[in-house]
Enzyme design. Structure first.
Site, PDB file in Angstrom:
ATOM      1  N   ASP A 193       0.861  -1.184   0.000  1.00 37.14           N
ATOM      2  CA  ASP A 193       0.000   0.000   0.000  1.00 37.14           C
ATOM      3  C   ASP A 193       0.894   1.228   0.000  1.00 37.14           C
ATOM      4  O   ASP A 193       1.659   1.448   0.949  1.00 37.14           O
ATOM      5  CB  ASP A 193      -0.913   0.003   1.228  1.00 37.14           C
ATOM      6  CG  ASP A 193      -1.828   1.213   1.249  1.00 37.14           C
ATOM      7  OD1 ASP A 193      -2.417   1.515   0.194  1.00 37.14           O
ATOM      8  OD2 ASP A 193      -1.948   1.866   2.308  1.00 37.14           O
ATOM      9  N   GLU A 277      -2.051  -1.666  -5.680  1.00 30.71           N
ATOM     10  CA  GLU A 277      -3.292  -1.015  -6.088  1.00 30.71           C
ATOM     11  C   GLU A 277      -3.154  -0.469  -7.496  1.00 30.71           C
ATOM     12  O   GLU A 277      -2.092   0.024  -7.884  1.00 30.71           O
ATOM     13  CB  GLU A 277      -3.636   0.124  -5.135  1.00 30.71           C
ATOM     14  CG  GLU A 277      -4.057  -0.322  -3.746  1.00 30.71           C
ATOM     15  CD  GLU A 277      -4.382   0.848  -2.853  1.00 30.71           C
ATOM     16  OE1 GLU A 277      -5.483   0.869  -2.281  1.00 30.71           O
ATOM     17  OE2 GLU A 277      -3.521   1.737  -2.714  1.00 30.71           O
ATOM     18  N   CYS A 344     -12.352  -4.623   6.998  1.00 28.57           N
ATOM     19  CA  CYS A 344     -11.670  -5.304   8.102  1.00 28.57           C
ATOM     20  C   CYS A 344     -11.089  -6.624   7.609  1.00 28.57           C
ATOM     21  O   CYS A 344     -11.822  -7.459   7.059  1.00 28.57           O
ATOM     22  CB  CYS A 344     -12.648  -5.564   9.244  1.00 28.57           C
ATOM     23  SG  CYS A 344     -11.904  -6.468  10.633  1.00 28.57           S
ATOM     24  N   CYS A 347     -12.881  -9.752   9.874  1.00 26.09           N
ATOM     25  CA  CYS A 347     -14.271 -10.177   9.700  1.00 26.09           C
ATOM     26  C   CYS A 347     -14.872  -9.777   8.370  1.00 26.09           C
ATOM     27  O   CYS A 347     -15.984 -10.204   8.037  1.00 26.09           O
ATOM     28  CB  CYS A 347     -15.131  -9.623  10.842  1.00 26.09           C
ATOM     29  SG  CYS A 347     -15.291  -7.814  10.836  1.00 26.09           S
ATOM     30  N   CYS A 363     -12.117  -1.733  13.655  1.00 20.22           N
ATOM     31  CA  CYS A 363     -13.348  -2.277  13.085  1.00 20.22           C
ATOM     32  C   CYS A 363     -14.525  -2.006  14.028  1.00 20.22           C
ATOM     33  O   CYS A 363     -14.451  -2.267  15.236  1.00 20.22           O
ATOM     34  CB  CYS A 363     -13.195  -3.775  12.832  1.00 20.22           C
ATOM     35  SG  CYS A 363     -14.673  -4.539  12.094  1.00 20.22           S
ATOM     36  N   CYS A 366     -16.047  -6.047  14.842  1.00 26.36           N
ATOM     37  CA  CYS A 366     -15.338  -7.021  15.686  1.00 26.36           C
ATOM     38  C   CYS A 366     -14.286  -6.389  16.581  1.00 26.36           C
ATOM     39  O   CYS A 366     -13.698  -7.066  17.424  1.00 26.36           O
ATOM     40  CB  CYS A 366     -14.684  -8.098  14.814  1.00 26.36           C
ATOM     41  SG  CYS A 366     -13.325  -7.489  13.785  1.00 26.36           S
ATOM     42  N   ASP A 373      -2.580   1.705   7.150  1.00 27.12           N
ATOM     43  CA  ASP A 373      -1.829   1.348   5.958  1.00 27.12           C
ATOM     44  C   ASP A 373      -1.530  -0.147   5.913  1.00 27.12           C
ATOM     45  O   ASP A 373      -1.545  -0.770   4.846  1.00 27.12           O
ATOM     46  CB  ASP A 373      -0.516   2.148   5.896  1.00 27.12           C
ATOM     47  CG  ASP A 373      -0.757   3.630   5.700  1.00 27.12           C
ATOM     48  OD1 ASP A 373      -1.788   3.982   5.092  1.00 27.12           O
ATOM     49  OD2 ASP A 373       0.077   4.436   6.151  1.00 27.12           O
TER      50      ASP A 373
END
Length: 423
Positions: A193, A277, A344, A347, A363, A366, A373
Site C-alpha cells: 500500500d 493497487e 476489516c 471479519c 473495526c 469485531c 496502511d
C-alpha cells in the site's frame, strides 16, 4: 529468451567534441522544426500527411542546398531519426483524436530544449569497455565513466545532455535463460500500500519511509528560481542562474531514481508475487482550481497534495516492479483500489467509520485494530490472491480484473536507460 536492455553512462568529452555535439543536436532540431512547418503548411492547404520516405528525400535536398550547407557537417542518421520522431508524434496525435482523448499536437522545439542524438545502426559506433571509451561518427573516441559492464550485443546508441552533462545510453540484445516461475507461497507473496506518510507499507507490517526528494530541496530550489526570475531573460547571468536551477532538478531526479531502483530491486528479489493497487496517478494529481464559472474548492490544499503525490514516484515504482519481477520469474498483480482501507481483514466488515484517523483502523463490528496502511496492504494481498484464483477482486462491488505475469515493455534506449541503472 531475447532480452533488450539499456545501459547509461556519463560521457567525458573534450571541448571540441562537446561543441560538435551541440551543433549536431541543433541540426536535428532544425530538421524537426522545418519538417513540422512543412507538415502544418501542407495540412492547412488541404493536403495529406507527408510520410517519412518523402520527408527523407527532402532531407537530402536540404543537405545539398546552398542555403543550409552546414547540415552536411552533422551525421545523417540522427537527422533521419528527427524525422521519425516527428512522424511518431503525428501518429500519437491522430490516435488520440480517434480515441476521443485530449490530443497533443506536435510542437516546435526551442533552442534550449534537451539535446539528443540517436545512432540506430550498430555499424556506426564502437564501445571499448576495456578502455572505457566509445567511438561515434564525426566525434571520434570519447571517454565515459564505466560504472558497469555492458552485457549483450549493442543495437543503438542515444546521446543526450542533462544538467550540463552529457550521457550516452546503449541498448543491447542478448539471449538469457527464461526465468523459472517461482511458487507463490505465503512467505513469498506480499501486498503493498503506497502512501505519503509512508512510501510503501507491506502486508507483513514493515514499511519504507518516504524519501521526499523534492521536499528536501524545495527551499533552495525556490531561492534559485527567485534569483533567476530577477535576471534579464537570455542574458549571461540568467543562463548561469538557470544552470543552478537545472542542477537542483537533476539532483532531485537522481535521488528519487536511486531510491526507487534500490527498493524495487529488493522487493523483486525477495518476493514471488507482489500485489499493488491499480492507482490512476494522473487523475489523482489533477488540479482542483476549476474555471471561472465553477471555481474549485481548497485549491491550495489540493495543490500541496498533488505535489506530495508526484514527489513519491508511485507510477515509476510500479513500472519498475513490473519488469524486474518478470526478469526474476515473479508476478505483479494490480487490484482495484476501492475500500481497501475500510475493509476489516479479520471479519470482512466494510464501513467508512472503520478508519478512525489517517493512521488508525478500528473495526466497528469485531473491534480489530491495526495501522490503517497495514490493513490496506493486507486487503490488497487478499485481493491479489483472489485475482489469481478466480479473476475477481473480492470486494463484492461487481468489478472484475484479470491476473497475468508482469510484462516487459521494450523501449528505446533513451527511455529504458534510466530504469535499468540498478537492475
Amino acid at each position: 529468451m531475447l532480452r533488450l536492455q539499456a545501459f547509461k553512462f556519463e560521457l567525458m568529452p573534450n571541448g571540441e567534441q562537446e561543441r560538435d555535439m551541440r551543433r549536431f543536436a541543433g541540426s536535428c532540431r532544425f530538421v524537426f522544426n522545418k519538417a513540422l512547418a512543412l507538415q502544418k503548411a501542407n495540412y492547412e492547404a488541404g493536403g495529406k500527411f507527408i510520410g517519412y520516405v518523402a520527408m527523407a528525400k527532402l532531407l537530402t535536398v536540404w543537405r545539398n542546398s546552398i542555403e543550409t550547407p552546414w547540415l552536411k557537417d552533422a551525421p545523417v542518421h540522427p537527422l533521419q531519426h528527427a524525422l521519425k520522431d516527428l512522424e511518431r508524434a503525428y501518429k500519437n496525435f491522430f490516435s488520440n483524436v480517434k480515441a476521443g482523448r485530449q490530443p497533443g499536437f506536435p510542437r516546435f522545439k526551442r533552442k534550449d530544449s534537451a539535446a539528443r542524438l540517436r545512432y540506430p545502426d550498430a555499424k556506426q559506433f564502437e564501445v571499448d569497455q576495456a578502455n572505457g571509451r566509445v567511438k561515434l561518427p564525426k566525434l571520434g573516441w570519447m571517454r565515459y565513466r564505466a560504472s558497469r559492464d555492458v552485457l549483450g550485443r549493442p543495437k543503438n546508441i542515444t546521446v543526450s545532455s542533462s544538467g550540463g552533462k552529457w550521457f550516452f545510453s546503449v541498448q543491447t540484445e542478448r539471449e538469457v535463460e527464461p526465468p523459472m516461475l517461482r511458487s507463490v507461497e505465503a512467505i513469498t507473496a506480499i501486498g503493498i500500500d503506497v502512501g505519503i506518510a509512508r512510501f510503501a507499507t507491506f502486508s507483513d507490517g514493515s514499511f519504507v519511509a518516504p524519501l521526499s526528494s523534492f521536499k528536501r530541496h524545495e527551499v533552495r530550489l525556490r531561492r534559485y528560481q527567485r534569483s533567476m526570475s530577477r535576471k534579464k531573460k537570455f542574458s549571461n547571468n540568467w543562463k548561469k542562474a538557470r544552470t543552478k536551477v537545472q542542477n537542483i532538478h537533476g539532483r532531485i531526479a537522481n535521488a528519487r531514481k536511486d531510491f526507487l531502483h534500490k527498493n524495487t530491486t529488493a522487493i523483486s528479489k525477495n518476493h514471488a508475487m507482489v500485489a499493488v493497487e491499480d492507482l490512476q496517478v494522473r487523475n489523482m494529481s489533477r488540479s482542483a482550481k476549476g474555471d471561472v464559472q465553477t471555481p474549485g474548492k481548497q485549491v491550495r490544499q489540493k495543490a500541496g497534495l498533488n505535489k506530495a503525490i508526484l514527489d513519491q514516484g508511485w507510477f515509476e515504482f510500479r513500472r519498475q516492479l513490473d519488469y524486474k519481477l518478470n526478469w526474476s520469474g515473479g508476478m505483479l498483480v494490480a487490484v482495484p483500489v476501492h475500500y481497501t482501507s475500510q475493509t476489516c481483514p479479520a471479519c470482512g466488515h466494510v464501513a467508512a467509520g472503520n478508519r478512525k484517523t489517517q493512521a488508525l483502523f478500528a473495526c466497528l463490528d469485531c473491534g480489530y485494530e491495526n495501522n490503517a496502511d497495514v490493513v490496506g496492504a493486507m486487503n490488497i494481498l487478499a485481493r491479489g490472491h483472489r485475482v489469481i484464483a478466480c479473476g475477481e477482486d473480492g470486494s463484492g462491488r461487481g468489478r472484475k480484473t484479470t491476473a497475468k505475469p508482469a510484462s516487459v515493455k521494450q523501449e528505446p534506449a533513451e527511455a529504458t536507460a534510466r530504469e535499468l541503472t540498478h537492475a
